[in-house]
Design an enzyme around this catalytic site. Structure first.
Site, mmCIF file in Angstrom:
data_model
loop_
_atom_site.group_PDB
_atom_site.id
_atom_site.type_symbol
_atom_site.label_atom_id
_atom_site.label_comp_id
_atom_site.label_asym_id
_atom_site.label_seq_id
_atom_site.Cartn_x
_atom_site.Cartn_y
_atom_site.Cartn_z
ATOM 1 N N GLN A 29 -26.348 -7.075 -30.394
ATOM 2 C CA GLN A 29 -26.593 -6.310 -29.815
ATOM 3 C C GLN A 29 -26.200 -5.140 -29.279
ATOM 4 O OE1 GLN A 29 -29.578 -5.426 -31.663
ATOM 5 N NE2 GLN A 29 -30.693 -3.743 -30.006
ATOM 6 N N HIS A 36 -28.748 -10.439 -31.400
ATOM 7 C CA HIS A 36 -27.429 -9.702 -33.014
ATOM 8 C C HIS A 36 -28.587 -8.869 -33.416
ATOM 9 C CE1 HIS A 36 -27.600 -12.131 -36.942
ATOM 10 N NE2 HIS A 36 -26.738 -10.865 -36.848
ATOM 11 N N LEU A 37 -27.485 -7.754 -34.141
ATOM 12 C CA LEU A 37 -27.538 -6.053 -34.262
ATOM 13 C C LEU A 37 -28.856 -6.281 -34.801
ATOM 14 C CD1 LEU A 37 -27.105 -3.075 -33.959
ATOM 15 C CD2 LEU A 37 -25.148 -3.984 -36.154
ATOM 16 N N HIS A 38 -29.839 -5.315 -34.375
ATOM 17 C CA HIS A 38 -30.562 -4.635 -35.264
ATOM 18 C C HIS A 38 -31.512 -3.890 -34.871
ATOM 19 C CE1 HIS A 38 -32.707 -7.698 -31.488
ATOM 20 N NE2 HIS A 38 -33.519 -6.061 -32.558
ATOM 21 N N PHE A 39 -32.111 -3.058 -35.687
ATOM 22 C CA PHE A 39 -33.297 -2.405 -36.024
ATOM 23 C C PHE A 39 -34.465 -2.395 -35.675
ATOM 24 C CE2 PHE A 39 -28.414 -0.819 -35.934
ATOM 25 C CZ PHE A 39 -28.889 0.975 -34.907
#
Lengths: 446, 401
Positions: free
Chosen positions: A204, A241-244
């Site tokens: 993230q 964990h990269l998220h929008f």
């Protein structure tokens, strides 16, 4: 020394539950039809390729001109259709449209929702809140572990400049697909997660490319009521964990109505303003010669914050034309025991949606007593102090200004830090010294 | 497009008598009239003054939404305010940067107000007057001066009613030092970035124009017996608010909403595509139960299944033989689902029609089933969010703008 808080993590996937229920799903792979190497071969998902926008007012159609009909309307047909399909298939933990919601009468129009089911059946977990950047940990839950049925479609830039839609396209790891998946604990209808380059296991952390992807999703949706949000670690992101996030709520958020005061215009034409008369101090970015200019300016501001270990939230509003950036300190205060019990009792986690004025309340009592005053009280705790905010602003402006001077390429590489070590140290030991130098381990147990 | 223009004509002709367009054309002002009940909330009338000011021809403007005149310099927050006013069905007067056809921007005072149906209190149209703002010479000062100006204006508008602790925490001068980081940024900023204030003369001009237009509309509605007025006279009963109408109007599929709380579960909304599919007009459909779509060869067991799913408050899909107004029949893949309001209670049932084997639906990227579901989703959102309580309750006091 480490700052931690305990909170109930939001269950965003049905596979997040502790390794349980071996589904008698499809054959092959691990049997769960996930997005790991075991299950990807042969797997197919719809693919939406968006049109890369150069102009910021991408939705402007010339009156009288022939308008080319895209093959699929991104939001109204694809996203809502797929989402409704998952709803009718019973993939969500509750029917969010059965959750009571209202606009709180008053000057600001805060929105309250009573959601008693969102945090049930899950034990509080400890979260470290004093490190905005943490390495990806493959042992923890991440989005490659979700079931493919929770993924709505792949989302990528079109190669020929026009919108493309393929109802069933193979998942090709070499293309680094980005995907849109449902959040099984939705806070409004259409609540989804955009996971950039999902197979690359990015932590993230904002980078220019991923942020531009998020802006393109807002632009593709083309509806001011479909917004994207981002929470950094330490600002109530629960999954590294990269998220929008994104959802559809056809009400103007209080933060969108707040007056602003222009501070400056960057060389690329991006207007930066400051929020006025709003409980959380923050910056608003709009304009810019191109969508990429706006995106780069905001990502650089975000990168600056995360590298200086300042937790923050981002709201992408108005089809990607207005972006709100809000550094915050609630989790830190919470870990240090500085948040009043009456606020903690509500168990409201002030992440991007709450800060924007959409309050998801867990207790009926809080819902019934919801008022401008209560919302304001909570959000005021989220905000940096005026002094600290100005300090943080100077950091941000320095980062953006250096970009203006033509150092843009430096920032393309996430490994290249825009600030010298020295500067970072100065920040850490300044007004918020307690955050890193405290001696006792603070733990808030709820 | 042709049927769209037909609807636009109807929007005017059904309510006003013959010479209304001519009478409106005689007014010198720049204004548009929009219909929130039509899909996309299009412009249905544009005055000569408006076309001249923006450089468009009439056909380039009719049927479009007013946002096409906005551009990169248009203040997004002002757009939010206009959107809110439409939603709350109230008047608004605001300074706005618009763009002419040749791309040049200009400041105008935008004054918009709703026009109500006198009988049921529903909004029939919005009138929007555009008064160009004559630019005063710019103050000699650089950014700092402009900021203060803007800041003090904010002060007047927003701090009149806000809480004390907020006021005290906002110091208007505090951000100025930060500008040093940008040094000559101001020189690069275009002049249009600054806000622009309308004079009292311009405000009065806009208000007068609104009054003149309203009196023309009122006069020409008297003759048809479908009276309109500038103030809401009665509260609407059972029908939908214009903001819900606007949202539902954006949904392109054929669908109806029925109200299970009214006797015989009548249709309270039908989409444009529904009229196209069935051949009926709006007033032939609203208030009636859906059974008029059935005919001699309709399988009664399907009707029973529909009733059952409504009783159980469950979604269902059936294939049923339906009839158009001209008596021709078609196979309807009908999907029905309960729709909840903001209280989480079932407010309506939505029925989405899909003609089996219809050519229009092939070649589209998404499967027909998926598009049917997407219509259900869009209806859910519209109904839920527009019953959240920020509705038109404020309209009484706000018309006196």
């Amino acid at each position: 020394m480490m700052l931690r808080i305990k909170r109930v993590p939001t269950v965003v996937s049905n596979y997040q539950k502790d390794e349980a229920e071996e589904g008698a799903r499809r054959v092959g792979g691990c049997g769960r039809n996930c997005l790991n190497q075991c299950c990807i071969p042969g797997a197919k998902l719809p693919l939406y390729a968006f049109k890369k926008l150069t102009k910021i007012d991408g939705d402007k159609e010339l009156p009288g001109s022939e308008k080319r009909e895209p093959p699929v309307d991104f939001l109204d047909s694809l996203l809502l259709g797929e989402w409704e399909d998952r709803m009718q298939r019973g993939l969500f933990r509750y029917d969010v449209t059965a959750c009571e919601t209202k606009v709180i009468p008053g000057q600001f129009g805060f929105i309250a929702q009573l959601n008693e089911g969102r945090h049930l059946k899950k034990r509080p977990t400890e979260f470290r809140v004093d490190k905005v950047l943490q390495p990806f940990d493959g042992n923890k839950f991440n989005f490659t572990k979700v079931g493919q049925e929770e993924v709505l479609f792949q989302f990528e830039a079109s190669e020929d400049g026009e919108v493309q839609f393929i109802p069933s396209a193979p998942i090709e790891p070499e293309n680094s697909p980005s995907v849109v998946a449902i959040n099984v604990s939705p806070i409004e209808y259409g609540h989804v997660l955009l996971i950039p380059r999902i197979l690359e296991h990015l932590p993230q952390r904002i980078d220019r490319e991923s942020f531009l992807l998020a802006l393109h999703m807002a632009a593709a949706a083309g509806n001011p009521y479909f917004r994207l949000g981002y929470n950094s670690l330490g600002a109530f992101a629960t999954i590294n964990h990269l998220h929008f996030q994104a959802y559809y709520l056809a009400v103007t958020f209080p933060i969108e109505k707040a007056p602003t005061k222009k501070i400056t215009v960057s060389g690329a034409g991006v207007r930066v303003s400051e929020l006025l008369n709003y409980p959380v101090r923050g910056l608003v970015f709009e304009g810019g010669n191109t969508l990429q200019d706006l995106s780069n300016t905001v990502s650089d501001a975000c990168i600056c914050l995360q590298e200086n270990n300042i937790p923050y939230n981002v709201l992408i509003s108005d089809c990607g034309k207005r972006i709100f950036l809000l550094p915050q300190c609630y989790a830190e205060k919470q870990a240090l025991g500085e948040v009043r019990a009456e606020l903690l009792d509500t168990q409201v986690n002030p992440a991007v949606w709450e800060i924007s004025g959409h309050m998801v309340l867990k207790r009926k009592k809080d819902y019934e007593e919801a008022s401008d005053e209560n919302a304001w009280k909570l959000l005021a705790e989220v905000s940096l102090s005026e002094e600290r905010f100005q300090e943080v602003n100077s950091l941000i402006f320095e980062a953006i200004a250096s970009d203006d001077n033509g150092n843009a390429n430096l920032l393309e590489d996430p490994e290249v830090k825009p600030h010298s070590r020295e500067e970072v140290d100065t920040i850490n030991t300044s007004s918020h010294a307690a955050m890193v130098t405290g001696t006792q381990q603070c733990l808030v147990l709820q | 497009m042709e049927s769209e223009l037909g609807l636009i004509e109807q929007s005017f002709n059904s309510r006003y008598s013959l010479w209304v367009q001519e009478a409106l054309s005689e007014l010198p002002d720049s204004f548009t009239i929009t219909d929130p009940c039509l899909s996309g909330h299009p412009i249905v009338f544009a005055s000569k003054g408006f076309l001249k000011m923006l450089g468009y021809s009439k056909s380039e403007v009719i049927g479009r939404n007013g946002r096409v005149f906005q551009g990169p310099g248009t203040c997004r927050r002002s757009v939010v305010e206009i959107r809110e006013a439409i939603r709350e069905e109230r008047a608004i007067q605001i300074n706005l940067l618009n763009y002419r056809k040749d791309g040049t921007p200009f400041w105008m005072l935008f004054h918009m107000c709703p026009v109500f149906n006198k009988e049921d209190g529903m909004v029939t149209h919005f009138v929007g007057v555009q008064v160009p703002i004559s630019r005063k010479p710019r103050r000699s000062g650089r950014n700092g001066v402009n900021l203060c100006e803007e800041g003090s204006r904010m002060n007047d508008i927003f701090y009149g009613s806000c809480r004390k602790e907020v006021c005290s925490s906002v110091e208007l001068g505090r951000v100025l030092p930060l500008e040093s980081a940008f040094d000559d940024a101001d020189d690069r900023g275009l002049e249009i970035e600054e806000s622009c204030e309308a004079s009292d003369v311009e405000k009065t001009r806009a208000a007068t124009a609104i009054n003149n237009i309203l009196s023309v509309l009122t006069h020409y509605s008297e003759l048809t017996g479908r009276l309109v007025c500038g103030k809401r006279c009665s509260l609407s009963l059972g029908l939908l608010s214009s903001s819900l109408n606007i949202s539902l109007g954006r949904i392109k599929q054929s669908f109806v909403l029925t109200d299970p709380h009214l006797p015989d579960m009548p249709i309270v909304y039908a989409s444009d595509a529904f009229f196209k599919l069935t051949g009926y007009t709006r007033h032939e459909v609203l208030g009636r139960n859906c059974r008029f779509l059935s005919g001699v060869d309709t399988d009664s067991s399907m009707i029973y299944r529909i009733k059952e799913s409504i009783q159980n408050e469950k979604a269902c899909t059936v294939r049923i033989l339906n009839y158009r107004k001209d008596k021709s029949s078609f196979w309807n893949l009908l999907h029905i689902s309960p729709v909840r309001n903001a209280s989480g209670k079932i407010a309506y049932f939505v029925g989405v029609q899909m003609e089996e084997g219809c050519k229009n639906q092939v070649g589209h990227g998404l499967s027909p089933e998926m598009r049917q579901l997407s219509a259900v989703g869009a209806v859910r959102i519209a109904v839920r969010t527009l019953s959240m309580g920020a509705g038109p309750s404020k309209s009484e006091e706000s018309n006196n703008l």
